[in-house]
Design an enzyme around this catalytic site. Structure first.
Site, PDB file in Angstrom:
ATOM      1  N   GLU A  91       0.816  -1.215   0.000  1.00  0.00           N
ATOM      2  CA  GLU A  91       0.000   0.000   0.000  1.00  0.00           C
ATOM      3  C   GLU A  91       0.847   1.262   0.000  1.00  0.00           C
ATOM      4  O   GLU A  91       1.920   1.294   0.584  1.00  0.00           O
ATOM      5  CB  GLU A  91      -0.832   0.066   1.280  1.00  0.00           C
ATOM      6  CG  GLU A  91      -1.767  -1.078   1.456  1.00  0.00           C
ATOM      7  CD  GLU A  91      -2.413  -1.042   2.833  1.00  0.00           C
ATOM      8  OE1 GLU A  91      -3.150  -1.984   3.143  1.00  0.00           O
ATOM      9  OE2 GLU A  91      -2.178  -0.088   3.595  1.00  0.00           O
ATOM     10  N   CYS A 104       3.136   8.328   1.970  1.00  0.00           N
ATOM     11  CA  CYS A 104       3.541   7.330   2.956  1.00  0.00           C
ATOM     12  C   CYS A 104       3.853   6.031   2.203  1.00  0.00           C
ATOM     13  O   CYS A 104       2.989   5.503   1.506  1.00  0.00           O
ATOM     14  CB  CYS A 104       2.395   7.129   3.946  1.00  0.00           C
ATOM     15  SG  CYS A 104       2.717   5.859   5.176  1.00  0.00           S
ATOM     16  N   CYS A 111       5.150  -7.457   8.100  1.00  0.00           N
ATOM     17  CA  CYS A 111       6.041  -6.914   9.129  1.00  0.00           C
ATOM     18  C   CYS A 111       6.163  -7.928  10.259  1.00  0.00           C
ATOM     19  O   CYS A 111       5.196  -8.586  10.610  1.00  0.00           O
ATOM     20  CB  CYS A 111       5.472  -5.603   9.671  1.00  0.00           C
ATOM     21  SG  CYS A 111       6.528  -4.810  10.904  1.00  0.00           S
ATOM     22  N   CYS A 115       3.743  -5.362  16.703  1.00  0.00           N
ATOM     23  CA  CYS A 115       3.099  -4.385  17.588  1.00  0.00           C
ATOM     24  C   CYS A 115       1.615  -4.750  17.725  1.00  0.00           C
ATOM     25  O   CYS A 115       0.941  -5.007  16.728  1.00  0.00           O
ATOM     26  CB  CYS A 115       3.261  -2.967  17.036  1.00  0.00           C
ATOM     27  SG  CYS A 115       4.988  -2.470  16.938  1.00  0.00           S
ATOM     28  N   CYS A 118      -1.320  -2.840  15.706  1.00  0.00           N
ATOM     29  CA  CYS A 118      -1.076  -2.469  14.305  1.00  0.00           C
ATOM     30  C   CYS A 118      -1.616  -3.514  13.335  1.00  0.00           C
ATOM     31  O   CYS A 118      -1.492  -4.715  13.568  1.00  0.00           O
ATOM     32  CB  CYS A 118       0.427  -2.290  14.101  1.00  0.00           C
ATOM     33  SG  CYS A 118       0.885  -1.883  12.413  1.00  0.00           S
ATOM     34  N   CYS A 335      -2.224   1.740   8.601  1.00  0.00           N
ATOM     35  CA  CYS A 335      -1.197   0.966   7.902  1.00  0.00           C
ATOM     36  C   CYS A 335      -1.645  -0.482   7.764  1.00  0.00           C
ATOM     37  O   CYS A 335      -1.986  -1.115   8.740  1.00  0.00           O
ATOM     38  CB  CYS A 335       0.105   0.946   8.697  1.00  0.00           C
ATOM     39  SG  CYS A 335       0.530   2.517   9.387  1.00  0.00           S
TER      40      CYS A 335
HETATM   41  N1  SAH Z   1       7.634   0.172  11.686  1.00  0.00           N
HETATM   42  C1  SAH Z   1       7.733   1.593  11.670  1.00  0.00           C
HETATM   43  C2  SAH Z   1       6.953   2.279  10.569  1.00  0.00           C
HETATM   44  C3  SAH Z   1       5.576   1.784  10.259  1.00  0.00           C
HETATM   45  S1  SAH Z   1       4.309   2.146  11.410  1.00  0.00           S
HETATM   46  C4  SAH Z   1       7.370   2.158  13.016  1.00  0.00           C
HETATM   47  O1  SAH Z   1       7.016   1.386  13.902  1.00  0.00           O
HETATM   48  O2  SAH Z   1       7.503   3.352  13.224  1.00  0.00           O
HETATM   49  C5  SAH Z   1       4.073   3.869  11.272  1.00  0.00           C
HETATM   50  C6  SAH Z   1       3.357   4.490  12.465  1.00  0.00           C
HETATM   51  O3  SAH Z   1       1.965   4.166  12.475  1.00  0.00           O
HETATM   52  C7  SAH Z   1       3.930   3.991  13.773  1.00  0.00           C
HETATM   53  O4  SAH Z   1       4.040   5.022  14.703  1.00  0.00           O
HETATM   54  C8  SAH Z   1       2.857   2.998  14.184  1.00  0.00           C
HETATM   55  O5  SAH Z   1       2.964   2.731  15.522  1.00  0.00           O
HETATM   56  C9  SAH Z   1       1.593   3.702  13.745  1.00  0.00           C
HETATM   57  N2  SAH Z   1       0.414   2.850  13.662  1.00  0.00           N
HETATM   58  C10 SAH Z   1       0.352   1.519  13.482  1.00  0.00           C
HETATM   59  N3  SAH Z   1      -0.909   1.088  13.494  1.00  0.00           N
HETATM   60  C11 SAH Z   1      -1.692   2.182  13.680  1.00  0.00           C
HETATM   61  C12 SAH Z   1      -3.103   2.383  13.791  1.00  0.00           C
HETATM   62  N4  SAH Z   1      -3.953   1.372  13.703  1.00  0.00           N
HETATM   63  N5  SAH Z   1      -3.532   3.648  13.990  1.00  0.00           N
HETATM   64  C13 SAH Z   1      -2.680   4.687  14.052  1.00  0.00           C
HETATM   65  N6  SAH Z   1      -1.349   4.553  13.958  1.00  0.00           N
HETATM   66  C14 SAH Z   1      -0.856   3.316  13.776  1.00  0.00           C
END
Ligand code: SAH
Length: 348
Positions: A91, A104, A111, A115, A118, A335
């Site tokens: 995406e 973005c 991944c 987390c 996410c 994401c």
């Molecule tokens: N792996 C990297 C980059 C990808 S995530 C990182 O962790 O920074 C990019 C950002 O989006 C991160 O801050 C992540 O924590 C956040 N993110 C992930 N899922 C999300 C969601 N459902 N809503 C809002 N932000 C989210």
């Protein structure tokens, strides 16, 4: 077949001299066709000889992306779902702000960081993207913006994937789009976001680039952060902050901490106080992010009032913070959401 977007200018110069037996300046010509004229077929390179073109056509493609789906939000956010040459889905999101157009990009197929909140981690990492596959995402959007004579002004490496788990390709991607003969997007307009892979933060610190660094923090104590973000079990907050201080010392750049507000998880007054204490004295600011709920995870975001309350507490503690506005709420903008939903057969 690999995309020719994989090459940095230096790599292309080496390639045209060593492999094609051409003069070094030919690389600049090819680069200019790709990034200034933004051609998508090799035959359009009218000042490149036929033998070279035949070779390039045999060895490379230019655009490796096939558009599968495009969603446009009421607020102007556009989300693209692309298929790569091996069938993998990724995406890319284009957001319109008052200061310009921000893209973005995805850095990995899936991944492995796991987390808890996410959507990206719902699909495990299949592979790293090559530098060119990341460049191609920007080029696709730029060609679309060319129709209205607009340009990509900012890039965030915040799509699916952990950029520092694909360090070399991501750095090459940044160098290509930043290069004057590439898209010439200023380094300070390019942000790499990491969940906190400490050795890579230290490596990045030593490169002394001007690219922005953002850290996904989301919790200011080890217990909660380890629960939300497994990476914290490998590199705890003390190690993370120490690496970031090294980065600050070497680069004199401001760090962004991203903090998603999760209802009843990390949104209390005490959480705000811990956060203020953790980053006190650092050249940093906190970006409070509204949560895009992911149905599989069960976490909830906070209301605007609750977010403002948290923001207010930080302000009173002298923490610089911003409250990010929601973008693309109506189009699976979290994401990995579009891709995950598509994979689940739920063709949104
Ligand atoms: N792996 C990297 C980059 C990808 S995530 C990182 O962790 O920074 C990019 C950002 O989006 C991160 O801050 C992540 O924590 C956040 N993110 C992930 N899922 C999300 C969601 N459902 N809503 C809002 N932000 C989210």
């Amino acid at each position: 077949m690999n995309t020719i977007y994989d090459f940095t200018l230096e790599q292309l110069e080496e390639f045209v001299v060593d492999t094609l037996g051409l003069k070094k300046y030919r690389a600049k010509q090819i680069f200019s066709w790709l990034y200034k004229k933004r051609i998508v077929v090799f035959d359009a390179m009218s000042d490149v000889d036929h033998k070279t073109l035949d070779y390039l056509k045999q060895e490379f493609i230019i655009d490796p992306l096939i558009l599968v789906k495009k969603q446009e939000s009421k607020d102007g956010t556009i989300k693209y779902l692309f298929k790569l040459q091996d069938g993998a889905l990724i995406e890319t999101v284009l957001m319109s702000f008052s200061y310009g157009k921000s893209v973005c990009v995805t850095s990995q197929v899936g991944c492995n960081m796991g987390c808890k909140f996410c959507a990206s981690g719902l699909l495990k990492k299949r592979r790293n993207l090559t530098a060119g596959e990341i460049v191609a995402q920007i080029m696709y959007v730029q060609r679309y913006l060319d129709e209205t004579e607009e340009r990509v002004s900012n890039i965030v490496v915040m799509g699916t994937g952990e950029p520092f788990d694909n360090y070399d390709h991501v750095m090459n991607f940044c160098r290509i789009v930043n290069h004057d003969l590439g898209l010439a997007i200023g380094a300070r307009h390019i942000t790499i976001s990491t969940c906190g892979i400490v050795p890579k933060i230290r490596q990045f610190a030593k490169e002394k680039t001007q690219f922005n660094l953002a850290i996904s923090l989301h919790a200011a104590n080890d217990e909660l952060r380890s629960e939300l973000m497994p990476i914290n079990r490998g590199y705890n907050l003390k190690e993370l902050i120490s690496a970031l201080k090294e980065y600050s010392t070497l680069n004199n750049r401001r760090i962004t901490f991203e903090y998603i507000l999760l209802k009843d998880v990390n949104d209390s007054k005490d959480d705000a106080k811990q956060l203020a204490k953790l980053i006190s004295g650092m050249n940093a600011y906190v970006n409070l992010i509204p949560y895009n709920a992911v149905s599989e995870h069960g976490y909830q975001g906070v209301s605007d009032i609750e977010a403002l309350r948290f923001y207010d507490t930080l302000m009173k503690l002298n923490v610089k913070a911003t409250l990010r506005a929601r973008q693309g709420d109506d189009i699976d903008a979290a994401c990995g959401q579009l891709r995950a939903n598509y994979k689940n057969g739920e063709q949104t």
